[in-house]
Design an enzyme around this catalytic site. Structure first.
Site, PDB file in Angstrom:
ATOM      1  N   ALA A  37       7.433 -31.357   2.187  1.00  0.00           N
ATOM      2  CA  ALA A  37       6.376 -32.336   1.926  1.00  0.00           C
ATOM      3  C   ALA A  37       6.595 -33.638   2.684  1.00  0.00           C
ATOM      4  O   ALA A  37       5.655 -34.391   2.930  1.00  0.00           O
ATOM      5  CB  ALA A  37       6.301 -32.627   0.432  1.00  0.00           C
ATOM      6  N   MET A  40      11.426 -33.467   7.857  1.00  0.00           N
ATOM      7  CA  MET A  40      12.375 -32.385   8.081  1.00  0.00           C
ATOM      8  C   MET A  40      13.792 -32.959   8.085  1.00  0.00           C
ATOM      9  O   MET A  40      14.041 -34.020   8.659  1.00  0.00           O
ATOM     10  CB  MET A  40      12.098 -31.710   9.426  1.00  0.00           C
ATOM     11  CG  MET A  40      10.750 -31.021   9.511  1.00  0.00           C
ATOM     12  SD  MET A  40      10.621 -29.634   8.350  1.00  0.00           S
ATOM     13  CE  MET A  40      11.707 -28.454   9.136  1.00  0.00           C
ATOM     14  N   THR A 276      24.203 -46.423  -7.352  1.00  0.00           N
ATOM     15  CA  THR A 276      24.672 -45.906  -8.648  1.00  0.00           C
ATOM     16  C   THR A 276      24.511 -44.388  -8.760  1.00  0.00           C
ATOM     17  O   THR A 276      24.338 -43.854  -9.845  1.00  0.00           O
ATOM     18  CB  THR A 276      23.896 -46.600  -9.784  1.00  0.00           C
ATOM     19  OG1 THR A 276      22.504 -46.636  -9.448  1.00  0.00           O
ATOM     20  CG2 THR A 276      24.379 -48.017  -9.999  1.00  0.00           C
ATOM     21  N   MET A 329      27.079 -32.277  -5.292  1.00  0.00           N
ATOM     22  CA  MET A 329      26.008 -32.971  -4.573  1.00  0.00           C
ATOM     23  C   MET A 329      26.485 -33.497  -3.218  1.00  0.00           C
ATOM     24  O   MET A 329      26.673 -34.694  -3.013  1.00  0.00           O
ATOM     25  CB  MET A 329      25.416 -34.072  -5.450  1.00  0.00           C
ATOM     26  CG  MET A 329      24.728 -33.485  -6.687  1.00  0.00           C
ATOM     27  SD  MET A 329      24.116 -34.699  -7.859  1.00  0.00           S
ATOM     28  CE  MET A 329      22.565 -35.192  -7.117  1.00  0.00           C
ATOM     29  N   ALA A 331      25.906 -32.555   1.186  1.00  0.00           N
ATOM     30  CA  ALA A 331      25.040 -31.838   2.134  1.00  0.00           C
ATOM     31  C   ALA A 331      25.638 -30.492   2.538  1.00  0.00           C
ATOM     32  O   ALA A 331      24.949 -29.468   2.577  1.00  0.00           O
ATOM     33  CB  ALA A 331      24.806 -32.709   3.369  1.00  0.00           C
ATOM     34  N   HIS A 332      26.938 -30.492   2.845  1.00  0.00           N
ATOM     35  CA  HIS A 332      27.550 -29.238   3.318  1.00  0.00           C
ATOM     36  C   HIS A 332      27.709 -28.231   2.183  1.00  0.00           C
ATOM     37  O   HIS A 332      27.721 -27.020   2.431  1.00  0.00           O
ATOM     38  CB  HIS A 332      28.881 -29.497   4.024  1.00  0.00           C
ATOM     39  CG  HIS A 332      29.801 -30.432   3.300  1.00  0.00           C
ATOM     40  ND1 HIS A 332      29.626 -31.799   3.302  1.00  0.00           N
ATOM     41  CD2 HIS A 332      30.907 -30.207   2.557  1.00  0.00           C
ATOM     42  CE1 HIS A 332      30.587 -32.361   2.599  1.00  0.00           C
ATOM     43  NE2 HIS A 332      31.374 -31.410   2.127  1.00  0.00           N
ATOM     44  N   HIS A 459      52.871 -32.374  18.168  1.00  0.00           N
ATOM     45  CA  HIS A 459      53.500 -33.688  18.038  1.00  0.00           C
ATOM     46  C   HIS A 459      53.218 -34.491  19.302  1.00  0.00           C
ATOM     47  O   HIS A 459      53.313 -33.965  20.401  1.00  0.00           O
ATOM     48  CB  HIS A 459      55.014 -33.526  17.863  1.00  0.00           C
ATOM     49  CG  HIS A 459      55.742 -34.838  17.825  1.00  0.00           C
ATOM     50  ND1 HIS A 459      55.730 -35.669  16.725  1.00  0.00           N
ATOM     51  CD2 HIS A 459      56.480 -35.478  18.773  1.00  0.00           C
ATOM     52  CE1 HIS A 459      56.440 -36.753  16.987  1.00  0.00           C
ATOM     53  NE2 HIS A 459      56.913 -36.660  18.222  1.00  0.00           N
TER      54      HIS A 459
END
Length: 474
Positions: A37, A40, A276, A329, A331-332, A459
């Site tokens: 809606a 994208m 928050t 919560m 994205a990944h 190293h």
């Protein structure tokens, strides 16, 4: 192609979760449509991870170049450092446009139908879409809900989008107020305090709970506070909540004690960012048409396979992923859930391993973690009958960190005493968000500190901070 349906799969919501699900569905041979809606890419691309990282990159460079003491220690001296707020904001906006375009093109290239409009359930295996052309109904063998989340604004706080705003408006960086109050010291509040302080703003950080950075491991939070907050132009108010916030010039904030609810102060600032947390965007999805009720926090109930539940029973052919189910919560995590849902749709039983999903705050330096905090690990140990132990190593003992003169940092490993299995890893320091993935893989594979201690790291690299922590554990 499923007989008698317009599509094999319809996805409502084209954020990172919906996008990942669509790509995987096409790879699995499913005829797929995705309904969106708004923009994208959802929150992550448009109002979250992507623009905020662009702002952090630019502001972090300003902080670095203005740190004369640090540069002098490397033998470098430069003159005054200037920046253009509008150009920094444009950098973020341009990145959003590019990634939004890439995301759309990837769907089109794979022949995913992109449908613009508001999608909602219209009955079993039916979706109605309301857009510019009116309303239409499409059918699908399976439906994935991926509506995402919106910022949470506590009662008493009035948002005008200009002087009092959420991260949605904050990432646009339309102004740099002299004095900014930030409500909340979670990762969103921390990242914005990093951006604003680097660009010369004074900050008041307001945290309702009795310690800053709630949710972070305590050892990490203590050091992070010492590095990210104390030396910067950041005043902190802990155990205090914003009872009332009134937009304007100035913004008026009434503060009260979080436990007693007694009024403690009134402050006037130039702007206020409300950080928050987030709540699910689960209204008007038509769930009642299939007998599904949201839980008490308005999340969509799902099982470990991402199937939607009604009174504890699976609703056939209906799935929910991402922020809207409240499991994790990030994205990944949404993207991982989208792939898991599609796997189950095509008959390959899979569940998400949440313990191995890492998270990060992209402050300077960064904070990252995967698995359990020490407190959570102790609780699990009491329940399951095992003891835990911890191991720490420090960036100040790492050659690469010393070469960079960026030696503030710690890595902490939490593991079972009996088997050595790694339960959690927490890192604060240079490139922590990249370093955490080694630990994430270790937890995914349920590896022990004993086996990890024998891995060989290049190293000198920052990764040796973890190598040292594993070796100290044994």
């Amino acid at each position: 192609m499923s007989q008698g349906f317009d599509y094999d799969l319809v996805i409502i919501g084209a954020g990172v979760g919906g996008h990942g699900a669509a790509l995987h569905a096409v790879n699995c041979g499913l005829k797929t449509a995705i309904i969106e809606a708004a923009d994208m890419g959802g929150t992550c691309v448009n109002r979250g991870c992507i623009p905020s990282k662009a702002l952090l990159a630019a502001s972090g460079r300003v902080r670095e170049l203005r740190n004369a003491h640090h540069l002098k220690s490397l033998g470098i001296q430069i003159g005054s450092v200037e920046f253009d707020r509008e150009a920094i904001a444009n950098h973020a906006n341009n990145l959003v446009s590019k990634i939004q375009g890439d995301l759309t093109n990837s769907l089109k290239r794979l022949k995913v139908d992109i449908i613009n409009g508001w999608g909602k359930i219209a009955g079993a295996q039916k979706v109605s879409v309301t857009g510019d052309g009116g309303e239409k109904t499409i059918t699908a063998k399976d439906i994935i809900l991926s509506p995402g989340s919106i910022p949470f604004v506590p009662p008493g706080i009035e948002v005008d989008g200009k002087t009092v705003f959420t991260s949605d408006q904050g990432v646009k960086l339309e102004s740099l107020p002299d004095w900014v109050a930030i409500i909340g010291s979670g990762y969103i509040g921390l990242e914005f305090s990093d951006i604003y302080s680097a660009l010369g703003c004074e900050i008041t950080l307001i945290e309702a709970l009795d310690q800053l950075m709630p949710g972070f491991d305590r050892d990490i939070a203590k050091l992070a506070e010492r590095v990210l907050i104390t030396p910067r132009d950041i005043e902190t108010k802990v155990g205090i909540y914003a009872k009332k916030v009134i937009p304007g010039s100035p913004v008026v904030i009434e503060l009260a004690d979080f436990k007693t609810k007694e009024d403690v102060d009134v402050i006037e600032v130039d702007a206020c960012l409300v950080a928050t947390g987030r709540i699910p965007a689960t209204k008007n999805l038509g769930l009642e048409s299939v007998g599904v009720e949201l839980d008490r926090r308005n999340f969509i109930p799902v099982d470990d396979r991402m199937a939607v539940l009604s009174s504890g029973e699976v609703v056939p052919h209906l799935w929910a992923i991402g922020d809207a189910n409240g499991k994790m919560m990030l994205a990944h995590a949404a993207s991982a859930q989208g792939i898991i849902a599609v796997e189950n749709i095509v008959g390959r039983e899979r569940i998400v391993d949440y313990r191995s999903i890492p998270a990060a705050a992209f402050t300077h330096p960064e904070v990252s973690y995967v698995g359990l905090t020490e407190t959570a690990a102790k609780e699990l140990g009491q329940t399951e009958g095992f003891e835990i132990a911890t191991s720490r190593s420090y960036f100040k003992g790492n050659s690469k960190a010393l070469a960079e003169n960026e030696a503030d940092g710690i890595a902490k490993v939490i593991y079972r005493k009996d088997t050595g299995e790694v339960l959690g890893v927490h890192i604060f320091g240079l490139h922590a968000s990249d370093l955490i993935h080694e630990a994430s893989a270790a937890i995914a594979n349920r590896q022990s500190v004993q086996s990890l201690a024998h891995l060989v790291h290049a190293h000198p690299t920052l990764s040796e901070v973890l190598d040292e922590a594993y070796k100290r554990a044994i």
